[in-house]
Design an enzyme around this catalytic site. Sequence first.
Site, PDB file in Angstrom:
ATOM      1  N   THR A 225      -3.509   3.089  -3.087  1.00 55.18           N
ATOM      2  CA  THR A 225      -2.605   2.025  -3.508  1.00 55.18           C
ATOM      3  C   THR A 225      -1.164   2.435  -3.310  1.00 55.18           C
ATOM      4  OG1 THR A 225      -4.163   1.419  -5.253  1.00 55.18           O
ATOM      5  CG2 THR A 225      -1.918   0.591  -5.451  1.00 55.18           C
ATOM      6  N   ARG A 253     -16.191  -8.525  -2.146  1.00 51.04           N
ATOM      7  CA  ARG A 253     -15.557  -7.818  -3.250  1.00 51.04           C
ATOM      8  C   ARG A 253     -14.075  -8.153  -3.322  1.00 51.04           C
ATOM      9  NH1 ARG A 253     -11.519  -3.232  -3.544  1.00 51.04           N
ATOM     10  NH2 ARG A 253     -12.040  -2.048  -5.424  1.00 51.04           N
ATOM     11  N   GLY A 255     -10.579  -6.810  -5.127  1.00 45.06           N
ATOM     12  CA  GLY A 255     -10.105  -5.578  -5.741  1.00 45.06           C
ATOM     13  C   GLY A 255      -9.125  -5.792  -6.863  1.00 45.06           C
ATOM     14  N   GLY A 277      -5.767   3.914  -6.934  1.00 45.55           N
ATOM     15  CA  GLY A 277      -6.929   4.793  -7.052  1.00 45.55           C
ATOM     16  C   GLY A 277      -8.232   4.039  -7.005  1.00 45.55           C
TER      17      GLY A 277
END
Length: 448
Positions: A225, A253, A255, A277
């Site tokens: 990130t 997915r 995030g 992370g």
Amino acid sequence: MLLLLVLSDFASGGSEGAVVVNTWPWTGVADAAWAQYHENGSLIDSLVAGASWCESEPANCGFSVGYGGSPDSQGHTTLDAMIMDGRTCNVGAVGDLQTSRAAIEVARLVLEHTEHSLIVGARAGQFALELGMPFQELSTNRTQDGWRRWKTELDCQPNFWKDVYPNPRTDCGPYHLSNETITTVTPTAVVSSSATRLHRSLIEELTLSATQGEVSQPEFSTHDTVVILATDGDGNLAAGASSNGATFKIAGRVGDGSIPGSGAYAENFAGACGETGDGDILMRFSPCALAVTFMKMGFSPTHAAEFAVSRIRKFYPKFNGALITMNPEGEIGAATNSDGKSDWFRTFHYSVRDSGSNSSRIESVVECLDQCRDFPYNQGNVDGVVMTLSLTLSIVSGVFFLVLGGLLTTLVVKSCASPVQDSVYDIETDIFPDTAFGEETEAYFSTH
């Protein structure tokens, strides 16, 4: 993966008291946001400029943000993005975006032109196209080649499946909940050490290693990130994020970069936070909302970051992740945790730009391990004392009114005392569930 921005100043582009911070030694992100801030003083424009520095040229951020990186399990690159306005706590976000390279711009459209907070999947792409964003392919020859090698040479290892058939550690699927539903299973060997090395090499190709100054960028991971926090020194804050997610994630997915309170959070006159992370672990704890709450209570940015990391460590002691925090005055805090193998989370680097310099500088924080602060009552924080005094006063007042008795006294207790007691009780049970509240209060007053 994830680009996070927190910026402020809703007036003109003055810089006195302004501070810009971003995770990782990618100083170009802070410089781009800073330059836009000076041009017109627009919060949202600054967010977009910082994110676009990565989105338009993904190599700038090691392909961890924007198109051409992090293919999912079906070989497609998808993007997540978010903008949060600290003045109103309004949010615009998109997830699993598949049609536009300017994910931060699409998040801005959600913020400014809808009553929603988050739009995801194919309909997020349709939304962007309807509002005039051009169709753009997100996958490249580079990502397609990497995905094919992951499928054919590594048997889809590693992946994010568990407790399914066939064994996701040795097979590419398709997967089922019961082995009775499987018609054919192609046996494969357990992944060898050479295959593990091949996977590392493949991820290194997909997440480009680069260097700015004397500090290397993150060399290898399925996720990371970049975060920016900034303030004008007058209390105005905002947050944004842009992400291409975890490499080889299960298709569909979304995030942490799209989730307010997780990937980023900002509230005027309280603080701003961003994280990087293991997004799937981090989002389970809303660490940035928690950190901003701590700063709103008066704790320092460093303490707030450590409290939030410490909470996650109780459940996932080996997670890789870091938080960057900033209060409205521009004070910066950070905390990091690693699995013991990740050098770039053991010592976490971030970039800072303020009015005292003509370019960004790189700073770092070392993993605090068991030294991370946990219970704030041990810190002698002024707001902690005020809260303790409020609790004591509420109890004394309640007893006094009960002794006096009578209907009027009962009504006063219900209308005045109960909300105060309930508020303190919520803090105890929700924010500090493991704190012996009474014992800590007695211990504090016995030593002060």
